[in-house]
Design a protein around this motif. Structure first.
Motif, mmCIF file in Angstrom:
data_model
loop_
_atom_site.group_PDB
_atom_site.id
_atom_site.type_symbol
_atom_site.label_atom_id
_atom_site.label_comp_id
_atom_site.label_asym_id
_atom_site.label_seq_id
_atom_site.Cartn_x
_atom_site.Cartn_y
_atom_site.Cartn_z
ATOM 1 N N ASN A 252 0.829 -1.211 0.000
ATOM 2 C CA ASN A 252 0.000 0.000 0.000
ATOM 3 C C ASN A 252 0.860 1.256 0.000
ATOM 4 O OD1 ASN A 252 -2.733 -0.879 -0.071
ATOM 5 N ND2 ASN A 252 -2.626 -1.470 2.078
ATOM 6 N N ASP A 253 1.904 1.259 0.826
ATOM 7 C CA ASP A 253 2.778 2.423 0.920
ATOM 8 C C ASP A 253 3.541 2.647 -0.383
ATOM 9 O OD1 ASP A 253 1.908 2.679 3.513
ATOM 10 O OD2 ASP A 253 3.663 1.701 4.398
ATOM 11 N N ILE A 254 4.023 1.548 -0.971
ATOM 12 C CA ILE A 254 4.773 1.664 -2.219
ATOM 13 C C ILE A 254 3.905 2.252 -3.325
ATOM 14 C CG2 ILE A 254 5.862 0.324 -4.068
ATOM 15 C CD1 ILE A 254 6.888 -1.585 -1.887
ATOM 16 N N GLU A 255 2.638 1.834 -3.371
ATOM 17 C CA GLU A 255 1.736 2.296 -4.421
ATOM 18 C C GLU A 255 1.027 3.596 -4.056
ATOM 19 O OE1 GLU A 255 -0.872 -0.871 -5.445
ATOM 20 O OE2 GLU A 255 0.739 -2.160 -6.208
ATOM 21 N N GLY A 256 1.376 4.170 -2.912
ATOM 22 C CA GLY A 256 0.810 5.456 -2.526
ATOM 23 C C GLY A 256 -0.665 5.408 -2.195
ATOM 24 N N ARG A 257 -1.112 4.316 -1.583
ATOM 25 C CA ARG A 257 -2.529 4.185 -1.213
ATOM 26 C C ARG A 257 -2.720 4.714 0.206
ATOM 27 N NH1 ARG A 257 -5.403 0.036 -4.234
ATOM 28 N NH2 ARG A 257 -4.053 -0.931 -5.791
ATOM 29 N N TYR A 258 -3.718 5.568 0.391
ATOM 30 C CA TYR A 258 -3.990 6.143 1.705
ATOM 31 C C TYR A 258 -5.484 6.060 2.002
ATOM 32 C CZ TYR A 258 0.694 8.019 1.065
ATOM 33 O OH TYR A 258 2.046 8.142 0.835
ATOM 34 N N ASP A 259 -5.786 6.051 3.292
ATOM 35 C CA ASP A 259 -7.174 6.054 3.774
ATOM 36 C C ASP A 259 -7.966 4.918 3.131
ATOM 37 O OD1 ASP A 259 -6.590 8.260 5.338
ATOM 38 O OD2 ASP A 259 -7.016 9.656 3.700
ATOM 39 N N ARG A 260 -9.110 5.231 2.540
ATOM 40 C CA ARG A 260 -9.985 4.188 2.003
ATOM 41 C C ARG A 260 -9.472 3.599 0.695
ATOM 42 N NH1 ARG A 260 -14.663 3.157 4.229
ATOM 43 N NH2 ARG A 260 -15.449 2.276 2.282
ATOM 44 N N GLN A 261 -8.408 4.164 0.150
ATOM 45 C CA GLN A 261 -7.818 3.586 -1.051
ATOM 46 C C GLN A 261 -6.911 2.407 -0.726
ATOM 47 O OE1 GLN A 261 -5.817 6.755 -3.104
ATOM 48 N NE2 GLN A 261 -7.695 7.529 -4.045
ATOM 49 N N MET B 163 -5.710 -1.141 0.210
ATOM 50 C CA MET B 163 -6.304 -2.470 0.105
ATOM 51 C C MET B 163 -6.075 -3.212 1.419
ATOM 52 S SD MET B 163 -3.647 -4.217 -2.556
ATOM 53 C CE MET B 163 -1.868 -4.069 -2.381
ATOM 54 N N GLY B 164 -7.029 -4.017 1.781
ATOM 55 C CA GLY B 164 -6.944 -4.741 3.041
ATOM 56 C C GLY B 164 -7.743 -6.020 2.980
ATOM 57 N N THR B 165 -7.678 -6.788 4.039
ATOM 58 C CA THR B 165 -8.401 -8.063 4.075
ATOM 59 C C THR B 165 -8.586 -8.515 5.511
ATOM 60 O OG1 THR B 165 -8.368 -10.370 3.289
ATOM 61 C CG2 THR B 165 -6.271 -9.423 3.935
ATOM 62 N N THR B 166 -9.613 -9.310 5.729
ATOM 63 C CA THR B 166 -9.772 -10.029 6.990
ATOM 64 C C THR B 166 -9.028 -11.350 6.872
ATOM 65 O OG1 THR B 166 -11.743 -11.265 6.324
ATOM 66 C CG2 THR B 166 -12.077 -9.038 7.192
ATOM 67 N N LEU B 167 -8.904 -12.062 7.984
ATOM 68 C CA LEU B 167 -8.242 -13.371 7.948
ATOM 69 C C LEU B 167 -8.712 -14.225 9.107
ATOM 70 C CD1 LEU B 167 -4.599 -14.287 7.199
ATOM 71 C CD2 LEU B 167 -5.520 -14.933 9.424
ATOM 72 N N VAL B 168 -9.029 -15.472 8.812
ATOM 73 C CA VAL B 168 -9.197 -16.499 9.838
ATOM 74 C C VAL B 168 -8.414 -17.725 9.379
ATOM 75 C CG1 VAL B 168 -11.384 -15.826 10.891
ATOM 76 C CG2 VAL B 168 -11.417 -17.173 8.805
ATOM 77 N N MET B 169 -7.756 -18.365 10.320
ATOM 78 C CA MET B 169 -6.970 -19.547 9.968
ATOM 79 C C MET B 169 -7.059 -20.575 11.083
ATOM 80 S SD MET B 169 -3.186 -17.828 10.483
ATOM 81 C CE MET B 169 -2.309 -19.329 10.114
ATOM 82 N N ALA C 230 -8.031 -4.556 10.442
ATOM 83 C CA ALA C 230 -7.934 -5.543 9.371
ATOM 84 C C ALA C 230 -6.501 -5.530 8.875
ATOM 85 C CB ALA C 230 -8.914 -5.221 8.243
ATOM 86 N N LEU C 231 -6.128 -6.505 8.085
ATOM 87 C CA LEU C 231 -4.768 -6.561 7.557
ATOM 88 C C LEU C 231 -4.562 -5.488 6.493
ATOM 89 C CD1 LEU C 231 -4.146 -10.405 7.145
ATOM 90 C CD2 LEU C 231 -3.651 -8.948 9.101
ATOM 91 N N GLY C 232 -3.415 -4.827 6.540
ATOM 92 C CA GLY C 232 -3.030 -3.886 5.511
ATOM 93 C C GLY C 232 -3.363 -2.445 5.794
ATOM 94 N N MET C 233 -4.089 -2.179 6.868
ATOM 95 C CA MET C 233 -4.522 -0.808 7.130
ATOM 96 C C MET C 233 -3.445 0.051 7.784
ATOM 97 S SD MET C 233 -7.572 -0.602 5.890
ATOM 98 C CE MET C 233 -6.881 -1.631 4.587
ATOM 99 N N SER C 234 -2.568 -0.577 8.563
ATOM 100 C CA SER C 234 -1.522 0.184 9.258
ATOM 101 C C SER C 234 -0.415 -0.769 9.675
ATOM 102 C CB SER C 234 -2.101 0.906 10.489
ATOM 103 O OG SER C 234 -2.645 -0.037 11.404
ATOM 104 N N SER C 235 0.555 -0.261 10.389
ATOM 105 C CA SER C 235 1.677 -1.065 10.851
ATOM 106 C C SER C 235 1.221 -2.114 11.862
ATOM 107 C CB SER C 235 2.736 -0.165 11.496
ATOM 108 O OG SER C 235 3.697 -0.927 12.192
ATOM 109 N N SER C 236 1.987 -3.196 11.954
ATOM 110 C CA SER C 236 1.663 -4.263 12.907
ATOM 111 C C SER C 236 1.818 -3.828 14.352
ATOM 112 C CB SER C 236 2.543 -5.493 12.643
ATOM 113 O OG SER C 236 2.179 -6.106 11.433
#
Length: 754
Positions: free
Chosen positions: A358-367, A369-375, A437-443
């Motif tokens: 996301n950071d490399i492609e300059g995506r911010y806020d609602r732009q 990409m993210g995902t949920t996860l269950v494993m 969710a995954l991808g929204m911010s730092s771990s």
């Protein structure tokens, strides 16, 4: 028997009355929920079954009420009282703890306080009649349970002790009438506040009364553990750890196999499928006894650009990380906290990869990409569940269906913070919005949930996206669509397909993805632990495993378990290690020479390939039928999946060094590798390889970064056992069968001969 009540259809456009036995509205077909509630503070008013309170709640039994208007909002308290607060604080433990549904307002002249109505209490409805019953008390069910089940119940209580103590309700775990069981699960009827501080010594006294009816394999261990606890020699963490080790020993008598079936569908209204799963869609696998299974479901966040990229990237990261889990030791003195930490680290790895892209492609806020996860990662007698977002995991047994994950949404956060009841929080605007969710911010700001469950009977874990779980579809259909699998009346792939159809036809607003993990258990009483009741105690005393059935365990009936495991003398151990290293060196020298001198096999001599399974262990053991792997030989990395097969492709990882867990990346299919050298390290054989050429379609740096692919000309190590599936498929050829190795080139490699 109480008269059957009439339940109002929850559909606001219908609201027709229905008999209590109806599953669906007889007029519009809407599912009719049957919510039995437990009344706290009901008093001794002597209400009779059949009465209707507050024009809504039908009395079925003493303190058991039925909500006849489930489509209407119940009454909520104006303030969170001391009686309500512990339920909210323990909301993450709702698998064991009921939750406050609402209030029954005072309806008697002398009644001053409202009655708390609890949902998800241990109440079992009878499908053939309208008369519900409380689930059995743990003490009453104890004598009929096997040793594994008895230890499982105590292990759950031990894990609840610390959070219950912090919430001031530890007394609930000391009350025989409140401790109920539903198969393998311990459930609380209600919470009882501590009048004075409860101690582990009190818990030991309660458990001690069950020792006389404990199974012989655990009775001696349990008696000693109770004595330790009563004398204050055990802390809560040590209590859990000792029960863990006992479960490991008893669990060796179980034989467990796992089946996995997956399916995903775009749905009737979506243009593309942003969900992803592992194993790949429409897969079905049976993991043999001793194997380890993995299933994953991800849901790309709807409305966010690149959700499908995020979900697939998360899957690839998890599967790649899973290659290292196979080395996690399964031993009685191993720390299960390490396994939990590994899964949490894996979730964070997936988050960081998506976030970095996301950071490399300059995506911010609602732009972004993210995902949920269950494993779900299963091994031996236990299964680990990791979760982030609002995709869910359900645990289905012959007695019930339970949601084991807690949605990471606004409504759940409000409850955990003690601001509102769950039903009340659902009425707020934006209650279903995700808080993580995954991808929204730092771990650093990510808080994945990782849980562990002991498996002591046949059961099914359902992983699904919200395309199925929305509108309580799982709760409505589990007994007709999943339970028949446990009864042998339905196969797992058909059940998965049926759930997809329910998601599409009953919801239809989103992609739908399911993964079913069927845990099958045989045994349950230890054969390696004799009737001498001290066998488990001996194991815990020495910190070593019971070596064989023929050995007679030393009686420990008069000895107490130490608070800390005693360290054995190192001299015999060091001597044994030296001897083993000497033997291993001689064997390695002999075996390595034989291996290097083997002739190349004719492809027609290769054995029939075995399909990959989503197992955490290596899919194949090293065999003698291996072609010559001399330096300079070239390997064509071809998929081991036959055409038209749904078998998942197991990532082939290139490591920085032999037997190191630092992976340089995934080797893409149809790449050519050159063997540089080989090495035997411990029990594994490793090859040093160089990437010669890759398919042109994936030659761009952006694609390689997105999917963590190995760079051209990169060198690294691959374990022979990981290469063997490709060897079995005859994808390793003589140098003459492949183009000359030109580092960094992109090409379309030749097709390996049939």
């Amino acid at each position: 028997m109480a008269d059957a009540a009439k339940i109002t259809c929850p559909n606001p456009n219908c609201q027709a009355p229905n008999p209590e036995t109806n599953r669906f509205c007889q007029q519009c077909g809407t599912p009719v929920p049957k919510r039995y509630l437990w009344a706290v503070g009901f008093g001794k008013e002597g209400y009779k079954p059949g009465q209707l309170l507050a024009q809504r709640y039908a009395v079925k039994r003493d303190r058991i009420l039925l909500d006849t208007k489930p489509g209407f909002i119940p009454s909520f308290p104006q303030d969170i009282t001391d009686a309500i607060a512990p339920y909210l604080r323990l909301f993450p433990y709702r698998l064991h703890v009921p939750q406050v549904y609402g209030l029954l307002p005072p309806h008697k002249k002398n009644q001053k306080e409202a009655v708390l109505l609890l949902e998800q209490a241990p109440i079992l409805g009878d499908k053939k009649s309208s008369l519900p019953n409380l689930m059995p008390e743990l003490g009453a069910a104890w004598k009929n349970a096997n040793g594994m089940r008895q230890l499982n119940w105590l292990w759950q209580i031990a894990q609840l002790w610390q959070p219950f103590s912090s919430a001031g309700v530890a007394a609930s775990l000391l009350s025989d009438d409140l401790l109920r069981v539903e198969g393998p699960l311990v459930r609380l009827l209600e919470l009882r506040q501590d009048r004075e501080e409860a101690s582990l010594s009190d818990l030991g006294q309660v458990w001690l009364q069950w020792v006389k009816e404990a199974k012989p394999a655990i009775a001696g261990f349990l008696e000693q553990l109770c004595q330790q606890t009563i004398q204050g020699e055990v802390f809560p963490e040590e209590l859990v750890a000792q029960l863990d080790r006992a479960l490991f020993t008893i669990g060796r008598s179980q034989s467990g196999t796992y089946q996995i079936a997956t399916s995903t569908d775009t749905g009737p209204t979506r243009v593309r499928n942003e969900d992803a799963c592992y194993p790949s869609s429409n897969s079905f696998y049976q993991i043999p006894p001793g194997g380890q299974a993995l299933a994953v479901v991800c849901d790309g966040i709807g409305g966010h650009e690149g959700g499908n990229v995020a979900s697939n990237l998360a899957i690839e990261t998890v599967v790649a990380q899973a290659q290292g889990w196979q080395n996690h030791s399964l031993a009685p003195d191993s720390s299960n906290l390490d396994a939990l930490a590994e899964l949490e680290h894996t979730v964070c790895e997936a988050n960081d990869r998506i976030s970095e892209l996301n950071d490399i492609e300059g995506r911010y806020d609602r732009q972004r990409m993210g995902t949920t996860l269950v494993m779900a990662a299963a091994r031996a007698h236990e299964i680990y569940i990791a979760h982030i977002g609002d995709s869910r995991v359900y645990w289905i047994t012959r007695t019930g269906c339970h949601q084991v994950t807690l949605d990471d949404d606004v409504a759940s956060r409000e409850v955990r913070l003690g601001y509102a009841l769950y039903r009340e929080a659902l009425q707020q605007l934006g209650s279903g919005s995700l808080v993580q969710a995954l991808g929204m911010s730092s771990s650093k700001s990510l808080h994945p949930t990782v849980q562990r469950f002991v498996i002591d009977e046949d059961c099914i874990f359902l992983l699904c996206s919200d395309g199925l779980s929305d509108n309580d579809r799982v709760e409505q259909y589990w007994d007709t669509e999943i339970l028949p699998v446990l009864d042998g009346k339905l196969d797992l792939p058909t059940a998965a397909a049926n759930l997809i159809e329910i998601g599409n036809s009953q919801n239809g607003h989103d992609n739908v993805t399911v993964a079913l993990v069927y845990c099958r258990v045989t045994g349950g009483e230890s054969t390696s632990i004799t009737s001498e009741t001290s066998s488990v105690a001996e194991l815990l005393w020495t910190g070593s495993t019971v070596s064989s059935q023929s050995e007679t365990p030393h009686p420990l009936k008069t000895r107490l378990l130490p608070t800390r495991l005693q360290k054995p003398s190192l001299l015999p151990l060091l001597g044994g290690i030296a001897l083993l290293l000497g033997l291993a060196g001689a064997l390695a020298y002999f075996a390595l020479g034989k291996w290097a001198d083997r002739p190349i096999l004719n492809p027609a001599q290769s054995p029939e390939p075995k399909p990959h399974s989503p197992s955490l262990a290596s899919p194949l053991k090293s065999s003698d039928a291996i072609p010559s792997l001399s330096p300079g030989s070239l390997i064509l990395v071809r998929s081991s999946s036959p055409k038209n097969s749904a078998i998942p492709k197991v990532p082939l990882l290139l490591y920085e060094a032999a037997q190191k867990q630092t992976a340089l990346g995934i080797v893409p299919e149809n790449s050519v590798l050159e063997i540089k050298s080989f090495l035997r390290k411990d029990q594994d054989r490793w090859l040093k390889l160089k990437l010669c050429s890759i398919p042109g379609a994936i030659s761009s740096d952006r694609v390689r970064q997105t999917y963590n692919l190995v760079k051209p000309t990169q060198e690294g190590w691959i374990r022979l056992a990981d290469l063997e599936p490709y060897i079995k498929q005859n994808s390793i050829q003589e140098s003459a069968g492949l183009p000359k190795c030109t580092p960094g080139t992109t090409s379309t490699p030749p097709v390996a001969p049939n």
